[in-house]
Write an enzyme that holds these catalytic residues in place. Structure first.
Site, mmCIF file in Angstrom:
data_model
loop_
_atom_site.group_PDB
_atom_site.id
_atom_site.type_symbol
_atom_site.label_atom_id
_atom_site.label_comp_id
_atom_site.label_asym_id
_atom_site.label_seq_id
_atom_site.Cartn_x
_atom_site.Cartn_y
_atom_site.Cartn_z
ATOM 1 N N PRO A 176 -4.494 90.178 56.690
ATOM 2 C CA PRO A 176 -4.875 91.355 57.149
ATOM 3 C C PRO A 176 -3.882 92.661 56.194
ATOM 4 O O PRO A 176 -2.862 92.262 55.504
ATOM 5 C CB PRO A 176 -4.112 91.519 58.303
ATOM 6 C CG PRO A 176 -3.961 89.970 59.007
ATOM 7 C CD PRO A 176 -3.895 89.420 57.474
ATOM 8 N N GLU A 177 -4.608 93.776 55.668
ATOM 9 C CA GLU A 177 -3.829 94.647 54.964
ATOM 10 C C GLU A 177 -3.256 95.740 55.617
ATOM 11 O O GLU A 177 -3.388 95.815 56.869
ATOM 12 C CB GLU A 177 -4.885 95.224 53.817
ATOM 13 C CG GLU A 177 -5.320 93.877 53.050
ATOM 14 C CD GLU A 177 -5.883 94.117 51.724
ATOM 15 O OE1 GLU A 177 -5.991 95.166 50.930
ATOM 16 O OE2 GLU A 177 -6.924 93.282 51.440
ATOM 17 N N LYS B 252 3.193 96.188 56.162
ATOM 18 C CA LYS B 252 2.463 95.099 56.873
ATOM 19 C C LYS B 252 3.229 94.580 57.804
ATOM 20 O O LYS B 252 2.856 93.488 58.506
ATOM 21 C CB LYS B 252 1.708 94.027 55.900
ATOM 22 C CG LYS B 252 0.939 94.462 55.020
ATOM 23 C CD LYS B 252 0.197 93.453 54.182
ATOM 24 C CE LYS B 252 0.215 93.426 52.774
ATOM 25 N NZ LYS B 252 -0.393 92.319 52.027
ATOM 26 N N ASN C 109 -5.122 91.995 48.856
ATOM 27 C CA ASN C 109 -6.015 91.488 47.748
ATOM 28 C C ASN C 109 -7.351 92.080 47.774
ATOM 29 O O ASN C 109 -7.956 92.569 46.815
ATOM 30 C CB ASN C 109 -6.423 90.194 48.360
ATOM 31 C CG ASN C 109 -5.801 89.193 46.990
ATOM 32 O OD1 ASN C 109 -5.526 89.685 46.283
ATOM 33 N ND2 ASN C 109 -6.443 87.943 47.080
ATOM 34 N N ARG D 26 -2.897 84.117 43.543
ATOM 35 C CA ARG D 26 -3.869 84.866 44.577
ATOM 36 C C ARG D 26 -5.179 84.951 43.810
ATOM 37 O O ARG D 26 -5.209 85.226 42.489
ATOM 38 C CB ARG D 26 -3.436 86.212 44.855
ATOM 39 C CG ARG D 26 -2.170 85.985 45.946
ATOM 40 C CD ARG D 26 -2.414 85.404 47.173
ATOM 41 N NE ARG D 26 -3.265 86.196 47.810
ATOM 42 C CZ ARG D 26 -2.987 87.198 48.499
ATOM 43 N NH1 ARG D 26 -1.794 87.619 48.903
ATOM 44 N NH2 ARG D 26 -3.726 87.776 49.486
#
Ligand SMILES: [Zn+2]
Length: 258
Positions: free
Chosen positions: A2-3, A51, A163, A248
């Site tokens: 989750p962003e 976050k 991401n 990532r």
């Protein structure tokens, strides 16, 4: 993962269900806090910091949770039987609602005056009321040699980008994730674009950067490795970036992004 937009939306749902109401039940299903009982306390606020999710009570306590990879909060009417209860890490309920935190990456309780310990390291919050673009740029440029794809995910520089938005904002500005931060002419514009993308997505389920929410058309490059670039047709590249052990996935168009 989750962003910032998802966390912001989650905080708003929690605020609507919990704020101003007395907790009738709290159930911490993590060993360290198993005996903590917040029943009788009134939730004053639920908010997102980057976050991180913070739920404050009138007893001067802050419940700090982080969704990490798989976590989510869901809100149900108080009387509804809960499914998948083995995945619940924390349950907070009042007379009308129950909020269940599933597979939370972090669940802890601290005194609100110590909140800085868990969020003080964060850079300016892209969706926060105190967003400060100049400060974010200042923090990003502290390390000009760093690849921009790494720097923008560093939550101590600015908070909220994950991401997906990283990949999309770099595509939209024509910047390769490997370009040095110090070689980007208009960092302020890049950061502002990130804020706009997060802001546009914060009240909807699912993430769209192309303006087209149809399945398979939501993003420009994210998770599109091998598929043609929507602008130039070049196959989208996929690769790994980051310090050893923290790599990532990256997605970019080798022709549009330099
Ligand atoms: Zn392209």
């Amino acid at each position: 993962m989750p962003e910032g937009d998802v966390v912001w939306y989650t905080a708003r749902r929690l605020h609507e269900a919990l704020a101003g109401r007395v907790l009738t039940r709290s159930d911490f299903r993590v060993p360290r806090y198993a005996t903590v009982n917040l029943a009788g306390q009134t939730v004053t606020e639920a908010l997102a910091r980057g976050k991180h999710l913070l739920i404050l009570t009138d007893a001067g306590l802050t419940v700090h949770t982080h969704l990490k990879m798989e976590g989510s909060w869901r809100v149900f009417p108080a009387a509804k039987p809960l499914t998948e209860s083995h995945k619940i890490r924390l349950l907070l309920a009042n007379a009308q609602w129950q909020a269940a935190g599933y597979l939370l990456g972090t669940t802890e309780v601290l005194r609100t005056i110590r909140e800085h310990d868990v969020t003080g390291h964060l850079g300016p919050d892209l969706l926060g009321p105190d967003w400060d673009a100049a400060e974010a740029v200042r923090r990003l440029t502290k390390d000009g040699d760093r690849p921009v794809g790494e720097a923008l995910l560093d939550q101590t520089r600015l908070a909220g980008i994950g991401n997906l938005f990283l990949a999309e904002m770099l595509f939209l500005r024509g910047i390769s994730p490997w370009r040095r931060v110090g070689d980007i002419e208009d960092l302020a514009a890049l950061v502002e674009l990130g804020r706009r993308l997060l802001d546009a997505n914060k009240t909807r389920i699912g993430q769209v950067t192309t303006g087209d929410a149809r399945p398979g058309r939501e993003t420009w490059v994210y998770r599109r490795a091998g598929q043609p670039c929507r602008r130039c047709g070049t196959p989208i590249a996929g690769g790994q970036q980051g310090a050893a052990g923290e790599e990532r996935a990256r997605f970019w168009c080798p022709a549009c992004q330099v």
